[in-house]
Design a protein around this motif. Sequence first.
Motif, short mmCIF file in Angstrom:
data_model
loop_
_atom_site.label_atom_id
_atom_site.label_comp_id
_atom_site.label_asym_id
_atom_site.label_seq_id
_atom_site.Cartn_x
_atom_site.Cartn_y
_atom_site.Cartn_z
N THR A 1 51.56 -3.05 95.15
CA THR A 1 50.47 -3.94 94.77
C THR A 1 49.14 -3.56 95.41
N GLY A 2 49.14 -2.68 96.38
CA GLY A 2 47.90 -2.30 97.04
C GLY A 2 47.98 -0.86 97.51
N PRO A 3 46.84 -0.27 97.91
CA PRO A 3 46.84 1.13 98.33
C PRO A 3 47.59 1.36 99.63
N THR A 4 47.56 0.40 100.53
CA THR A 4 48.27 0.55 101.81
C THR A 4 48.97 -0.76 102.15
N PRO A 5 50.15 -0.68 102.74
CA PRO A 5 50.84 -1.91 103.15
C PRO A 5 50.17 -2.52 104.37
N PRO A 6 50.40 -3.79 104.63
CA PRO A 6 49.87 -4.40 105.86
C PRO A 6 50.57 -3.81 107.08
N ALA A 7 50.02 -4.04 108.23
CA ALA A 7 50.67 -3.59 109.46
C ALA A 7 51.98 -4.35 109.65
N PHE A 8 52.97 -3.67 110.22
CA PHE A 8 54.27 -4.30 110.44
C PHE A 8 54.12 -5.54 111.32
N GLY A 9 53.27 -5.45 112.32
CA GLY A 9 53.10 -6.58 113.22
C GLY A 9 52.47 -7.79 112.57
N LEU B 1 58.23 0.63 98.30
CA LEU B 1 57.74 0.82 96.94
C LEU B 1 56.79 2.02 96.86
N GLN B 2 56.06 2.29 97.93
CA GLN B 2 55.22 3.48 97.94
C GLN B 2 56.07 4.74 97.93
#
Length: 334
Positions: A246-254, A266-267
């Motif tokens: 859904t976006g270019p980069t995933p959020p940070a794990f933290g 998914l990437q």
Amino acid sequence: MAAAPTARRAAAAAIALVVAAAVGTGLWWTLGRDDPDRDCAGLRTDDGVRTVLGASWRSGLPCGELADGLRRATTGEQPGVHTPAQAHAMRTVVLAVADAAHVRVHPDVRGPLARALADYAADTHAVLTGISDTAMAHDGPDADAWQDDRGVHFAVRKDQLTGVLRGLAESPAAYATLRGADLRQGAAGLAAVPAGPARTAIEDALARAAAPAGVFDGIADDVLRGRGAGDRTAWQQAALQGLAPTGPTPPAFGDAPAEYLAQSWLQQLARPAPTTPERFARLDEQATGLLGLWADATRQDEDGIGLPALQDRARASTDRERASAAGQLKQAAS
């Protein structure tokens, strides 16, 4: 005398048209199954569905309006949060679809019903694991929706839910909606494993991620069974598009651990491959991929937790559930 041959030719032509129509109908039923009304007539006339729709029900209700009415009756304004009446309605609808012959679902119903069912992903994920005592305690014919400290839930038998998911998955977009929602449940289970976990905690979360993934693999196998190469590839391509990040980069794990795991996986799935079938085949590694991402993000000692052995166990669970689901669906269609 000339009238007799003419009559015979007319009769033969009529018979040929009847045979051709019958063959065409058989091919349509096997390949298209998109009768303008057949696949939603059963839903429309089901007593439970009629009760769910209430005042919006009418005998000639079009399939699209039927589907939208069911979606509104089963979901609320806040995603994943339901009232007892909504969960009861969702259970009623799922059972009505499960009772349909070979679980055929009209095209206009697939998308809205898939989105509604995806809103109950926590419940359907528990059913598909096959190891949830709570879900199995509420999946019988006399059971109903229930409420606990985590919210309102519903359950049906695993084989019933698998059949319904298969009916919806005739649409690759619906398949992607449902599989993506389940993926996030598996990711959330792993994300919730505490730091420095005991091996049993990892094994439990991994089992709950791997089994449903295998069910979705088996559903895809059944959808694609008997299709030509071009049709198979087109369905796989559309499903992969629905599963795109859904976006270019995933959020940070933290910041958002479950979403980090889901989006990162998914990437990986979206990376180029020589062919669409080869890229689609990566879905078989869903649980092992999530586990590897979790181990990296939490800086686990791979030898300490026995990562290769855990991934082998996940593959075995996924493959077992894949074969079981595909076998169940093939038998149901025979």
